[in-house]
Design an enzyme around this catalytic site. Structure first.
Site, PDB file in Angstrom:
ATOM      1  CG  HIS A 133      16.881  10.067  23.044  1.00 58.02           C
ATOM      2  ND1 HIS A 133      16.027   9.020  22.762  1.00 58.02           N
ATOM      3  CD2 HIS A 133      17.717  10.163  21.983  1.00 58.02           C
ATOM      4  CE1 HIS A 133      16.320   8.522  21.578  1.00 58.02           C
ATOM      5  NE2 HIS A 133      17.350   9.196  21.079  1.00 58.02           N
ATOM      6  CG  ASP A 185       8.984   8.512  15.185  1.00 64.30           C
ATOM      7  OD1 ASP A 185       9.835   8.922  14.382  1.00 64.30           O
ATOM      8  OD2 ASP A 185       9.217   7.662  16.060  1.00 64.30           O
ATOM      9  NE  ARG A 213      14.213   8.778   9.434  1.00 67.44           N
ATOM     10  CZ  ARG A 213      14.504   9.057  10.711  1.00 67.44           C
ATOM     11  NH1 ARG A 213      13.561   9.022  11.637  1.00 67.44           N
ATOM     12  NH2 ARG A 213      15.719   9.375  11.058  1.00 67.44           N
ATOM     13  CB  SER A 244      12.443  10.574  14.594  1.00 63.34           C
ATOM     14  OG  SER A 244      12.404   9.345  15.241  1.00 63.34           O
ATOM     15  CE  LYS A 283      11.012   8.085  19.000  1.00 66.14           C
ATOM     16  NZ  LYS A 283      11.512   7.459  17.792  1.00 66.14           N
TER      17      LYS A 283
HETATM   18  N1  URA Z   1      16.250   7.301  17.312  1.00 66.71           N
HETATM   19  C1  URA Z   1      14.977   7.689  16.995  1.00 66.71           C
HETATM   20  O1  URA Z   1      14.054   7.516  17.782  1.00 66.71           O
HETATM   21  N2  URA Z   1      14.761   8.264  15.793  1.00 66.71           N
HETATM   22  C2  URA Z   1      15.738   8.464  14.912  1.00 66.71           C
HETATM   23  O2  URA Z   1      15.466   8.997  13.859  1.00 66.71           O
HETATM   24  C3  URA Z   1      17.051   8.056  15.226  1.00 66.71           C
HETATM   25  C4  URA Z   1      17.275   7.476  16.447  1.00 66.71           C
END
Ligand code: URA
Length: 443
Positions: A82, A161, A168, A183, A187
């Site tokens: 990620h 999320d 957000r 968050s 995922k």
């Molecule tokens: N990427 C995400 O998936 N969530 C966040 O809060 C920030 C970046």
């Protein structure tokens, strides 16, 4: 307990229990809660923070608000990477097939570009026919058959999320470390991973901007991974200038393919090898980083990585000849215009934010999630901080839809590429490695 009670408690610095987080995430996912109250709680969290126990409970609750990828029965390790987002960051396009070609499964759920950062899904969708909208069941089948999938977040993956992230974004509460960690990890854990590598960007184009915050975010995610038996390694990497040469969408796919063929920019290749080596070790496909790197290099030189990308493209409905002649298959710009140095000097900065916003202004990015992306536009930027240049030397090429687009591109480069007289030492490509054992400074 009402949501109003939770807002007041968090506003006053109190803690929310695991059961309360679970009820909250369930009700957020089902759309039961009013946006104004959820937003108020997010703002209270932004100012008051969360304890590590609360962050873990919120992550678990968001993960459980949806389903997980059914790949637990696979015999091989399941790993993903990620990135916190950058400009010219096409690493995933090279890395996912390359790591899969070396024997680890890569179930990758990626994002779209927003603001100044590009998104892997937009880049892939410049390949004619390529679909990033897969159900979890279809994705699991593809991982089993091909060893790799690159797809978008569906309503099945951490739906709480999805809703919270949108709120957000609209309420100025994205930049909260516990909310970011929960968050991202909710995922990633839904992918059923046995290991995760984080590419935490540092420098002018990065998200959090301060090294302390970047290290803290990495450590929060490492702790969350540990609770779910998913080891996490984070590399802090340079986003002080764009990665590689291509910035846009189709041109980034071309550059990724060139890299899988053994060419491509040196920084893109090196970062891919560094992240990929960590993934192979976490996925038990290599004993150590040195042998992992050798495996990845062999998969580039022998063409196995490119063949894996071809399989992924074919499996997801795209035109596989993209791998042979990308310039003939991918959308091309109407206008190509050289951009030259306005004076003698040393390149001081190549501002990633200004470059990313320039791509967006030309139509290649988004200001809202609903915007359509023109895949053909963008930049090829060869100038690097620290380069000595003469007036008139080529620094970049603007790829535009028309003359008006090219003018927007030129204006963006005028602001982004700064030439001065001082020597410049660029940031190291990888500055820190963070694991459960602590922080290692690499440069
Ligand atoms: N990427 C995400 O998936 N969530 C966040 O809060 C920030 C970046």
């Amino acid at each position: 307990m009402t949501l109003r009670d939770l807002i007041e408690r968090k506003r006053d610095g109190g803690a929310i229990t695991g059961a309360e987080w679970h009820a909250f995430a369930r009700d957020v996912a089902s759309g039961k809660l009013p946006d104004y109250q959820v937003s108020a709680l997010l703002m209270a969290i932004y100012f008051r923070g969360l304890s590590s126990g609360e962050t873990a409970a919120l992550t678990e609750a968001m993960l459980r608000s949806g389903s997980t990828l059914g790949v637990g029965h696979l015999k091989v390790g399941r790993v993903d990477k990620h990135s916190t987002g950058g400009v010219g960051d096409k690493v995933s396009l090279v890395l996912a097939p390359l790591v899969a070609a070396c024997g680890a499964a890569v179930p990758m759920v990626s994002g779209r570009g927003l603001g100044h950062t590009g998104g892997t899904l937009d880049k892939l969708e410049s390949i004619p026919g390529f679909s990033t909208r897969l159900t979890l069941a279809a994705a699991a089948t593809q991982v089993e058959r091909v060893g790799c999938v690159i797809m978008g977040q569906t309503g099945e993956i951490a739906p709480a999320d999805r809703k919270l992230y949108a709120l957000r974004d609209a309420t100025g509460t994205v930049a909260s470390i516990p909310l970011i960690a929960a968050s991202i990890m909710s995922k990633k854990l839904a992918e059923g991973l046995t290991g995760l590598v984080l590419d935490v960007k540092t420098g002018a184009g990065s998200f959090l901007q301060r090294l302390d915050d970047e290290l803290r975010a990495a450590q929060e995610m490492i702790a969350l991974g540990l609770l779910h038996r998913c080891p996490v390694v984070a590399l802090l990497t340079n986003m002080d200038s764009p990665l590689g040469v291509a910035c846009g969408n189709a041109n980034e796919v071309e550059e990724a393919i060139a890299t899988l063929k053994g060419g491509g920019p040196a920084d893109l290749r090196e970062l891919t090898l560094r992240l990929g080596a960590e993934m192979l070790v976490l996925g038990s496909a290599a004993a150590d980083l040195t042998s992992a790197r050798a495996q990845l290099e062999a998969a580039i030189e022998g063409g196995a990585g490119l063949e894996k990308l071809r399989e992924v493209i074919e499996a997801q409905g795209g035109n596989p000849s993209t791998c042979d002649a990308p310039e003939r298959v991918l959308p091309q710009p109407e206008v190509r215009e050289a951009y030259a140095a306005p004076r003698d000097g040393v390149v001081q900065r190549v501002e990633p934010r200004a470059i990313g916003l320039g791509v967006t202004a030309m139509g290649g990015g988004r200001t809202t999630m609903e915007d359509r992306v023109d895949p053909a536009v963008g930049f090829l930027i060869t100038a690097r901080p620290g380069d000595t240049v003469r007036r008139g030397a080529p620094l970049a090429t603007i790829l535009a839809r028309d003359a008006a687009g090219a003018a927007l591109g030129r204006a963006a480069l005028d602001g982004a590429i700064v030439i001065g007289d001082h020597p410049v030492v660029p940031l190291p490509l990888v500055s820190h490695r963070v694991t459960v054992a602590g922080v290692e400074r690499l440069a």
